[in-house]
Design a protein around this motif. Structure first.
Motif, mmCIF file in Angstrom:
data_model
loop_
_atom_site.group_PDB
_atom_site.id
_atom_site.type_symbol
_atom_site.label_atom_id
_atom_site.label_comp_id
_atom_site.label_asym_id
_atom_site.label_seq_id
_atom_site.Cartn_x
_atom_site.Cartn_y
_atom_site.Cartn_z
ATOM 1 N N GLU A 85 0.844 -1.146 -0.051
ATOM 2 C CA GLU A 85 -0.005 -0.262 -0.046
ATOM 3 C C GLU A 85 0.832 1.306 -0.018
ATOM 4 O O GLU A 85 1.941 1.286 0.700
ATOM 5 C CB GLU A 85 -0.880 0.064 1.015
ATOM 6 N N PHE A 86 0.402 2.231 -0.656
ATOM 7 C CA PHE A 86 0.907 3.520 -0.727
ATOM 8 C C PHE A 86 -0.194 4.762 -0.318
ATOM 9 O O PHE A 86 -1.503 4.683 -0.662
ATOM 10 C CB PHE A 86 1.227 3.922 -2.141
ATOM 11 N N ARG A 87 0.104 5.244 0.963
ATOM 12 C CA ARG A 87 -0.910 6.570 1.348
ATOM 13 C C ARG A 87 0.031 7.758 0.717
ATOM 14 O O ARG A 87 0.653 8.284 1.108
ATOM 15 C CB ARG A 87 -0.725 6.288 2.801
ATOM 16 N N ILE A 88 -1.161 8.501 -0.061
ATOM 17 C CA ILE A 88 -0.939 9.468 -0.498
ATOM 18 C C ILE A 88 -1.604 10.774 -0.089
ATOM 19 O O ILE A 88 -2.733 10.769 0.039
ATOM 20 C CB ILE A 88 -1.193 9.539 -2.086
ATOM 21 N N THR A 89 -0.724 11.688 0.469
ATOM 22 C CA THR A 89 -1.287 12.798 1.247
ATOM 23 C C THR A 89 -0.698 14.230 0.805
ATOM 24 O O THR A 89 0.472 14.110 -0.036
ATOM 25 C CB THR A 89 -0.903 12.483 2.939
ATOM 26 N N ASP A 90 -1.062 15.199 1.471
ATOM 27 C CA ASP A 90 -0.317 16.543 1.461
ATOM 28 C C ASP A 90 -0.179 17.017 0.138
ATOM 29 O O ASP A 90 0.806 17.413 -0.222
ATOM 30 C CB ASP A 90 1.016 16.444 2.148
#
Length: 167
Positions: free
Chosen positions: A121-126
């Motif tokens: 998984e990759f959590r994409i933020t900001d």
């Protein structure tokens, strides 16, 4: 403006001067249609995972969350129409191109969780847009699993930024 009035002005100004003014007016109109601040509030929905080895994943899930929500409850989930392909850039680096057909653009004011093959998984933020006048919405910065990533019109990050999916 009527055609006869335009023709009269073209004759008075000289055809080349009139054409230059007309081109300038058209370009100004085109650029002003790029949206307030030049950014329509969404970015190219393509995600690029560099340093990918092996075949493209067989499944992908993209969850969309309210920004800063700690990934508690997804607002939207995308898995249908997943398309993954392997490409090689100019320097010979392999990358995975991830798209969801029918979802070519995503809002910049959200967080995203990309899960590939139910394993990584990759959590994409900001996600921060440049707000420069351009086609689409070029991004200034974004983070994947807390790390600054390459940006442009798409979010691009290394495979090594991924973490195993927790059961």
């Amino acid at each position: 403006m009527t055609a006869s009035l335009l023709l009269g002005r073209a004759t008075a100004m000289g055809v080349s001067s009139f054409a230059s003014v007309l081109i300038l007016v058209l370009l100004t109109a085109l650029c002003s249609s790029c949206g307030a601040g030049g950014c329509p509030g969404d970015f190219d929905g393509e995600l690029l995972v560099s340093d990918w080895s092996g075949d493209p994943p067989k499944s992908a899930l993209l969850e969309q969350y309210r920004a800063k929500s700690n990934f508690e409850k997804p607002e939207n989930t995308f898995s249908e129409g997943f398309f993954g392909s392997i490409d090689v850039n100019e320097s010979g680096r392999r990358y995975l191109r991830v798209r969801f057909v029918g979802h070519e653009r995503f809002p910049v004011d959200r967080d995203y969780r990309l899960v590939l093959d139910r394993k990584i998984e990759f959590r994409i933020t900001d996600i921060v847009p440049t707000n420069k006048r351009a086609w689409g919405c070029p991004l200034e910065t974004a983070k994947v699993n807390g790390r600054e990533v390459m940006i442009g019109h798409a979010v691009s990050f290394s495979r090594e930024y991924g973490v195993p999916v927790q059961p």
